[in-house]
Design a protein around this motif. Structure first.
Motif, PDB file in Angstrom:
ATOM      1  N   VAL A  47       0.925  -0.934  -0.120  1.00  0.00           N
ATOM      2  CA  VAL A  47      -0.718   0.454  -0.075  1.00  0.00           C
ATOM      3  C   VAL A  47       0.923   1.451   0.195  1.00  0.00           C
ATOM      4  O   VAL A  47       0.583   1.799  -0.729  1.00  0.00           O
ATOM      5  CB  VAL A  47      -0.711   0.241   1.103  1.00  0.00           C
ATOM      6  N   TYR A  59       3.126   4.940  -2.684  1.00  0.00           N
ATOM      7  CA  TYR A  59       2.079   4.271  -3.105  1.00  0.00           C
ATOM      8  C   TYR A  59       1.560   3.578  -4.207  1.00  0.00           C
ATOM      9  O   TYR A  59       1.973   3.784  -4.930  1.00  0.00           O
ATOM     10  CB  TYR A  59       1.421   6.181  -2.632  1.00  0.00           C
ATOM     11  N   SER A  62      -3.843   3.074  -7.020  1.00  0.00           N
ATOM     12  CA  SER A  62      -5.201   2.952  -5.936  1.00  0.00           C
ATOM     13  C   SER A  62      -5.428   4.012  -4.409  1.00  0.00           C
ATOM     14  O   SER A  62      -6.878   4.287  -4.262  1.00  0.00           O
ATOM     15  CB  SER A  62      -6.126   1.540  -6.137  1.00  0.00           C
ATOM     16  N   VAL A  63      -4.383   3.521  -4.386  1.00  0.00           N
ATOM     17  CA  VAL A  63      -4.654   5.006  -2.394  1.00  0.00           C
ATOM     18  C   VAL A  63      -3.708   6.656  -2.552  1.00  0.00           C
ATOM     19  O   VAL A  63      -4.127   7.065  -2.259  1.00  0.00           O
ATOM     20  CB  VAL A  63      -4.249   3.990  -1.789  1.00  0.00           C
ATOM     21  N   ARG A  66      -5.478   9.696  -1.275  1.00  0.00           N
ATOM     22  CA  ARG A  66      -6.323   9.539  -0.321  1.00  0.00           C
ATOM     23  C   ARG A  66      -5.436   8.844   0.527  1.00  0.00           C
ATOM     24  O   ARG A  66      -6.302   8.991   2.068  1.00  0.00           O
ATOM     25  CB  ARG A  66      -7.355   8.405  -0.866  1.00  0.00           C
ATOM     26  N   PHE A  67      -4.376   8.271   0.489  1.00  0.00           N
ATOM     27  CA  PHE A  67      -3.883   7.731   2.181  1.00  0.00           C
ATOM     28  C   PHE A  67      -2.777   8.117   2.193  1.00  0.00           C
ATOM     29  O   PHE A  67      -1.518   8.731   1.156  1.00  0.00           O
ATOM     30  CB  PHE A  67      -3.547   6.428   2.149  1.00  0.00           C
ATOM     31  N   MET A  82      -5.625   7.178   6.866  1.00  0.00           N
ATOM     32  CA  MET A  82      -7.039   6.984   5.339  1.00  0.00           C
ATOM     33  C   MET A  82      -7.993   7.506   5.286  1.00  0.00           C
ATOM     34  O   MET A  82      -8.578   7.448   6.316  1.00  0.00           O
ATOM     35  CB  MET A  82      -6.645   5.189   5.752  1.00  0.00           C
ATOM     36  N   LEU A  85     -12.503   6.867   2.459  1.00  0.00           N
ATOM     37  CA  LEU A  85     -11.814   5.448   1.878  1.00  0.00           C
ATOM     38  C   LEU A  85     -13.546   4.783   1.578  1.00  0.00           C
ATOM     39  O   LEU A  85     -14.238   5.208   1.254  1.00  0.00           O
ATOM     40  CB  LEU A  85     -11.720   5.085   3.440  1.00  0.00           C
ATOM     41  N   ASP A  89     -11.172  -0.828  -0.193  1.00  0.00           N
ATOM     42  CA  ASP A  89     -10.260  -0.722   0.536  1.00  0.00           C
ATOM     43  C   ASP A  89     -10.339  -1.666   1.810  1.00  0.00           C
ATOM     44  O   ASP A  89      -9.330  -1.276   2.716  1.00  0.00           O
ATOM     45  CB  ASP A  89     -10.022   0.516   1.492  1.00  0.00           C
TER      46      ASP A  89
END
Length: 117
Positions: A47, A59, A62-63, A66-67, A82, A85, A89
């Protein structure tokens, strides 16, 4: 070496959650740290990762945005913030010290994150 995770649980889509991982038994600032996740029936994914000094991060596509992975070397702790969400996830999240400097890697026991309404 110990990696003690906290955080996790149930959150609604669009919500936020912060995972923590307190490390002990090694010179924390010397090592890159990672967060992996694995959902039932799916392959494990890397992740996010952060360098020992905290000056570089990477990262999963896909994250991104956002993360956020971070670390506090004074507290021997790494975090995964995070936001935004999504149900996809949902997974078990693991804090990991990858193999380095001739030493083995170590995994936390994992913490479940469930994103559902």
């Amino acid at each position: 070496v110990q990696l003690v995770q906290s955080g996790g649980g149930l959150v609604q889509p669009g919500g936020s959650m912060k995972l923590s991982c307190v490390a002990s038994g090694f010179r924390f600032s010397w090592y890159k740290m990672r967060w992996y996740r694995q959902a039932p029936g799916k392959e494990r994914e890397l992740v996010a990762e952060i360098t020992g000094a905290g000056d570089n991060t990477n990262y999963l596509e896909s994250v991104k945005g956002r993360f956020t992975i971070s670390r506090d070397n004074a507290k021997n702790t790494t975090y995964l913030q995070m936001d935004g969400l999504k149900p996809e996830d949902t997974a078990m999240y693991y804090c990991v010290r990858p193999p380095a400097l001739g030493h083995a890697g170590y995994w936390g026991v994992g913490t479940q994150v469930t994103v559902s309404s």
